[in-house]
Scaffold this motif. Sequence first.
Motif, mmCIF file in Angstrom:
data_model
loop_
_atom_site.group_PDB
_atom_site.id
_atom_site.type_symbol
_atom_site.label_atom_id
_atom_site.label_comp_id
_atom_site.label_asym_id
_atom_site.label_seq_id
_atom_site.Cartn_x
_atom_site.Cartn_y
_atom_site.Cartn_z
ATOM 1 N N GLN A 91 -9.812 7.201 7.756
ATOM 2 C CA GLN A 91 -9.578 7.718 9.222
ATOM 3 C C GLN A 91 -8.042 7.288 9.872
ATOM 4 O O GLN A 91 -7.787 7.744 10.787
ATOM 5 C CB GLN A 91 -10.418 6.854 10.140
ATOM 6 N N ALA A 92 -7.242 6.772 8.771
ATOM 7 C CA ALA A 92 -5.798 6.401 9.404
ATOM 8 C C ALA A 92 -4.962 7.319 9.231
ATOM 9 O O ALA A 92 -5.124 8.418 8.346
ATOM 10 C CB ALA A 92 -5.520 5.046 8.663
ATOM 11 N N ASP A 93 -3.826 7.310 9.759
ATOM 12 C CA ASP A 93 -2.412 8.135 9.774
ATOM 13 C C ASP A 93 -1.663 7.534 8.583
ATOM 14 O O ASP A 93 -0.933 8.270 7.894
ATOM 15 C CB ASP A 93 -1.871 8.305 11.040
ATOM 16 N N PHE A 94 -1.646 6.119 8.915
ATOM 17 C CA PHE A 94 -0.524 5.237 7.888
ATOM 18 C C PHE A 94 -1.711 4.249 7.339
ATOM 19 O O PHE A 94 -2.283 3.624 8.008
ATOM 20 C CB PHE A 94 0.379 4.721 8.880
ATOM 21 N N LEU A 95 -1.443 3.849 5.945
ATOM 22 C CA LEU A 95 -1.658 2.487 5.395
ATOM 23 C C LEU A 95 -0.648 1.833 4.885
ATOM 24 O O LEU A 95 0.189 2.328 4.331
ATOM 25 C CB LEU A 95 -2.650 2.976 4.192
ATOM 26 N N ILE A 96 -0.339 0.485 5.547
ATOM 27 C CA ILE A 96 0.677 -0.257 5.161
ATOM 28 C C ILE A 96 0.069 -1.200 4.607
ATOM 29 O O ILE A 96 -0.779 -1.953 4.638
ATOM 30 C CB ILE A 96 1.332 -0.710 6.466
ATOM 31 N N THR A 97 0.899 -1.796 3.391
ATOM 32 C CA THR A 97 0.442 -3.079 2.625
ATOM 33 C C THR A 97 2.010 -3.862 2.285
ATOM 34 O O THR A 97 3.091 -3.164 2.282
ATOM 35 C CB THR A 97 -0.359 -2.880 1.651
ATOM 36 N N GLN A 98 2.022 -5.047 1.723
ATOM 37 C CA GLN A 98 2.850 -5.833 1.278
ATOM 38 C C GLN A 98 2.504 -6.356 -0.006
ATOM 39 O O GLN A 98 1.231 -6.332 -0.464
ATOM 40 C CB GLN A 98 3.491 -7.081 2.479
ATOM 41 N N PHE A 99 3.256 -7.732 -0.426
ATOM 42 C CA PHE A 99 2.871 -8.400 -1.609
ATOM 43 C C PHE A 99 2.595 -9.656 -1.392
ATOM 44 O O PHE A 99 2.705 -10.504 -2.075
ATOM 45 C CB PHE A 99 4.010 -8.293 -2.671
ATOM 46 N N GLU A 100 1.824 -9.980 -0.248
ATOM 47 C CA GLU A 100 0.981 -11.016 -0.102
ATOM 48 C C GLU A 100 -0.412 -10.940 -0.352
ATOM 49 O O GLU A 100 -1.115 -12.070 -0.028
ATOM 50 C CB GLU A 100 1.571 -11.710 1.323
ATOM 51 N N THR A 101 -0.620 -9.827 -0.834
ATOM 52 C CA THR A 101 -2.165 -9.660 -1.409
ATOM 53 C C THR A 101 -1.818 -9.045 -2.792
ATOM 54 O O THR A 101 -1.110 -8.625 -3.418
ATOM 55 C CB THR A 101 -2.967 -8.867 -0.486
ATOM 56 N N PRO A 102 -3.141 -9.244 -3.716
ATOM 57 C CA PRO A 102 -2.975 -8.737 -4.960
ATOM 58 C C PRO A 102 -2.527 -7.299 -5.271
ATOM 59 O O PRO A 102 -2.907 -6.467 -4.453
ATOM 60 C CB PRO A 102 -4.301 -8.915 -5.747
ATOM 61 N N GLN A 103 -1.804 -7.016 -6.254
ATOM 62 C CA GLN A 103 -1.394 -5.501 -6.368
ATOM 63 C C GLN A 103 -2.506 -4.609 -6.819
ATOM 64 O O GLN A 103 -2.556 -3.494 -6.598
ATOM 65 C CB GLN A 103 -0.321 -5.431 -7.420
#
Length: 306
Positions: free
Chosen positions: A132-144
């Motif tokens: 349902q999102a327009d954007f999905l953002i992530t970083q490297f503070e959770t597992p790859q």
Amino acid sequence: MTNRVTVLGSLNVDTTLRLARMPQPGETLLTENKTSAAGGKGANQAVAAARSGAQTRFIGKVGNDEAGRFMVESLTDDQVDTSAIITDETVGTGSAFILLDEAGQNSILVYGGANQQVQAAEVAAVEDEIAQADFLITQFETPQAATLKAFTLAKQHGVTTILNPAPAATIDPAILKVTDLVVPNETESASLTGIPVTDVASMDANAKRFLEMGVKSLIITVGSKGAYYATPAGSGFVPAFKVKAVDTTAAGDTFIGALSSQLKPDLSNIETALTYAQRASSLTVQGLGAMPSIPTYAQVQAASQA
């Protein structure tokens, strides 16, 4: 139209210790002040998006502890949907210890805790929310592995994926192939491409290298100087706003969250969205603490007209 932003990321309680200067190895210093606040790169980015008007959801994990309840409450207070945050019974909520000197520079120590327990299968279980999102953002503070699953699902549903490769890490090449926009700072960009960022020509070279790795669009944030961007439609540099920095914590997170609130999924308004994100970030560095200093849309607009 309101952007719908989903963040897969970290939830940390930040403890900030204010110092006159950074300690030398083996040295003991007295701190001038100690404060605690909600933080974590993921949480900061989600709050920045929400305060700038995006409809925001969060995917992540906390421990079954007071810190975890505090983090969920903090996001809820900012109208972030926390229904996809899982409580882990085996480890504690993530935490960060920030050393902040009088010049506004920081050094950060992070305990991953529950953030490191996010599983790919748990991400798959919230596929409907990702879709349902327009954007999905992530970083490297959770597992790859969780990132790869989330981005793969996002691409299947036509969701634009934004990767903030921080903290810098060796990256699974498969993640870059499902990343639409990568947003490193100059150090992170150089560590991923092997090309030092020194001028526009070297930024162009970084963009070319990311393209070879599968990412079509790039933004490199260059601290107080501004941000470089490259998309299939062109490239350029948007200068930062000159302000006196008090605390640079969450400046980059504010930038990414604010950007996602204004950016069109096809990135066609990237310069306008970048200018907005730079203004939001310039307000964050003028306040103390991560989440408490992230501005609202109204505050960014007021600063733009000042």
